[in-house]
Design an enzyme around this catalytic site. Structure first.
Site, mmCIF file in Angstrom:
data_model
loop_
_atom_site.group_PDB
_atom_site.id
_atom_site.type_symbol
_atom_site.label_atom_id
_atom_site.label_comp_id
_atom_site.label_asym_id
_atom_site.label_seq_id
_atom_site.Cartn_x
_atom_site.Cartn_y
_atom_site.Cartn_z
ATOM 1 N N PRO A 26 0.851 -1.198 0.000
ATOM 2 C CA PRO A 26 0.000 0.000 0.000
ATOM 3 C C PRO A 26 0.878 1.236 0.000
ATOM 4 O O PRO A 26 1.809 1.343 0.799
ATOM 5 C CB PRO A 26 -0.777 -0.142 1.328
ATOM 6 C CG PRO A 26 0.067 -1.008 2.188
ATOM 7 C CD PRO A 26 0.846 -1.908 1.280
ATOM 8 N N MET A 27 0.598 2.173 -0.907
ATOM 9 C CA MET A 27 1.397 3.398 -1.000
ATOM 10 C C MET A 27 0.477 4.595 -1.184
ATOM 11 O O MET A 27 -0.258 4.669 -2.180
ATOM 12 C CB MET A 27 2.408 3.296 -2.154
ATOM 13 C CG MET A 27 3.563 2.365 -1.874
ATOM 14 S SD MET A 27 4.665 2.150 -3.295
ATOM 15 C CE MET A 27 3.712 0.972 -4.275
ATOM 16 N N ALA A 28 0.528 5.508 -0.223
ATOM 17 C CA ALA A 28 -0.341 6.680 -0.242
ATOM 18 C C ALA A 28 -0.105 7.505 -1.502
ATOM 19 O O ALA A 28 1.031 7.800 -1.862
ATOM 20 C CB ALA A 28 -0.096 7.528 1.000
ATOM 21 N N GLN A 85 -5.570 -1.007 3.898
ATOM 22 C CA GLN A 85 -4.740 -0.608 5.036
ATOM 23 C C GLN A 85 -5.338 0.613 5.715
ATOM 24 O O GLN A 85 -5.716 1.582 5.050
ATOM 25 C CB GLN A 85 -3.310 -0.297 4.590
ATOM 26 C CG GLN A 85 -2.374 -0.032 5.763
ATOM 27 C CD GLN A 85 -0.977 0.324 5.337
ATOM 28 O OE1 GLN A 85 -0.720 1.450 4.918
ATOM 29 N NE2 GLN A 85 -0.056 -0.631 5.437
ATOM 30 N N CYS A 116 4.372 3.946 8.603
ATOM 31 C CA CYS A 116 4.536 5.208 7.866
ATOM 32 C C CYS A 116 5.406 6.172 8.660
ATOM 33 O O CYS A 116 5.122 6.473 9.827
ATOM 34 C CB CYS A 116 3.182 5.840 7.587
ATOM 35 S SG CYS A 116 3.303 7.404 6.676
ATOM 36 N N LYS A 157 1.803 -3.908 9.430
ATOM 37 C CA LYS A 157 2.990 -3.538 8.672
ATOM 38 C C LYS A 157 3.766 -2.501 9.475
ATOM 39 O O LYS A 157 3.194 -1.510 9.930
ATOM 40 C CB LYS A 157 2.629 -2.973 7.302
ATOM 41 C CG LYS A 157 3.841 -2.688 6.406
ATOM 42 C CD LYS A 157 3.396 -2.264 5.008
ATOM 43 C CE LYS A 157 4.591 -2.176 4.055
ATOM 44 N NZ LYS A 157 5.509 -1.082 4.380
ATOM 45 N N HIS A 187 9.277 -3.701 6.999
ATOM 46 C CA HIS A 187 10.144 -2.893 6.143
ATOM 47 C C HIS A 187 11.504 -2.797 6.831
ATOM 48 O O HIS A 187 11.578 -2.429 8.010
ATOM 49 C CB HIS A 187 9.542 -1.506 5.941
ATOM 50 C CG HIS A 187 10.328 -0.632 5.015
ATOM 51 N ND1 HIS A 187 9.836 -0.237 3.785
ATOM 52 C CD2 HIS A 187 11.551 -0.084 5.124
ATOM 53 C CE1 HIS A 187 10.744 0.529 3.182
ATOM 54 N NE2 HIS A 187 11.795 0.635 3.974
ATOM 55 N N ALA A 243 7.290 -2.475 -3.274
ATOM 56 C CA ALA A 243 6.722 -1.150 -3.057
ATOM 57 C C ALA A 243 7.087 -0.205 -4.201
ATOM 58 O O ALA A 243 6.584 -0.347 -5.313
ATOM 59 C CB ALA A 243 7.166 -0.604 -1.698
#
Length: 345
Positions: A26-28, A85, A116, A157, A187, A243
């Site tokens: 998931p990437m904003a 997410q 994040c 995550k 990560h 990612a």
């Protein structure tokens, strides 16, 4: 002949089979429905994920009887499996939103963001990787979300720790599992690292013995099919998550899938194919957001496609100003690198 024994077998998140064991992160600002659809068309991702959804914002929109966040665009109707997410630091709000996602949107996985590192999420909202300072609260959040969402699996995550001198992930991993999470994605950087330096896969691998039953998914710096294979061969992980590299190579999942099966790795699309792909991507965005907003949103995706290409700087300069569909098509036609441009140097 393909290898009958794949390098990395599928694994389960709860009752959900992840096959192949390669996940899209998931990437904003990027992994919306249009991008996920592009990844699906190439294939090879065992589990896709939305952008992260702010739980408090979701609740506020719900109370105002407003349209749910754009970050949930397409979620109700698109193919499964799909993870959504969510992030916040309030266990009750997180549980409330998780339950809505399960009951109303029928998501496959509810993932909780504890990783994040962006200041707006950490210092201002005390969420994301900030919560690595409060592992007990992480546990309470997971427990309440799991109770609200069952039997849909809940995952977490996170990162190695807040700083390099405070690597807390081994303790955190045990709290995550003890609270009922169905998987842990790690990560290989700290929050202070942001995205600088290299992901520490040795530290990722060292966490595996601290998990009794749930799978460990490694994340960081996987930008080729060969690196995906090496991650499974060298480190003790059940799955991997791709990612930033997939933003300019959404076909990377298909290449990784082939490599893990021992099959020849499909070549990258030609530059002409990429031009057509960008137009297709724009059409998906425009259908949802209209021409003007769609053009603005497409600027960042177009820059991703050009990354690493000869002539990318000139292309970015022009695509950064587009405001209409015709302008976008013209910039792609005239400035996106092509085989002819490459041959001409």
């Amino acid at each position: 002949m393909p290898d009958a024994n794949p390098i990395a077998p599928p694994f389960y998140i709860g009752d959900l089979l992840v096959d192949p064991p390669v996940l899209q992160a998931p990437m904003a600002g990027f992994t919306n429905y249009a991008f996920r659809q592009i990844v699906r068309e190439f294939g090879g991702a065992g589990l896709l994920a939305t952008e992260m959804v702010n739980a408090k914002g979701f609740v506020w929109l719900d109370e105002q009887e407003a349209t749910h966040p754009d970050r949930l665009w397409g979620v109700a109707d698109e193919p499964r499996p799909l993870a959504v997410q969510i992030w916040d630091n309030d266990p009750e709000i997180m549980a409330r939103v998780g339950k809505r996602l399960v009951d109303e949107y029928k998501v496959s996985v509810v993932d909780i963001n504890f990783g994040c590192p962006v200041r707006q999420v950490t210092e201002k909202a005390h969420s994301g990787s900030y919560l690595l300072r409060e592992p007990e609260r992480m546990g309470r959040i997971i427990e309440q979300v799991v109770a609200a969402c069952g039997p849909t699996p809940v995952t977490a995550k996170t990162r190695l720790g807040c700083t390099r001198d405070k690597i807390v992930i081994k303790d955190v991993a045990q709290i995550v599992e003890g609270a009922g999470a169905a998987a842990l994605t790690l990560h290989g950087r700290t929050a202070a690292d942001m995205f600088r330096g290299s992901a520490d896969w040795d530290l990722i691998s060292e966490v595996k013995p601290f998990l009794k039953k749930i799978p460990l998914i490694g994340n960081g710096d996987l930008d080729s099919a060969e690196k995906v294979v090496q991650a499974f061969q060298r480190y003790d992980v059940d799955g991997v998550m791709i990612a930033r590299a997939c933003l300019n190579k959404p076909w990377l999942f298909a290449q990784a899938q082939a490599a893990l099966r021992g099959e020849p790795i499909p070549p990258d699309p030609t530059l002409e194919d990429e031009r057509r792909l960008m137009v297709h991507h724009f059409e998906l965005v425009k259908e949802r957001f209209g021409e003007e907003k769609g053009a603005v949103l497409m600027r960042k995706y177009a820059c991703c496609y050009a990354q690493g290409r000869r002539g990318a700087r000139e292309f970015r300069k022009h695509v950064a100003t587009i405001e209409t569909a015709d302008q976008f098509y013209a910039v792609v036609r005239d400035y996106f690198p092509s085989e002819q441009h490459a041959a001409a140097g």
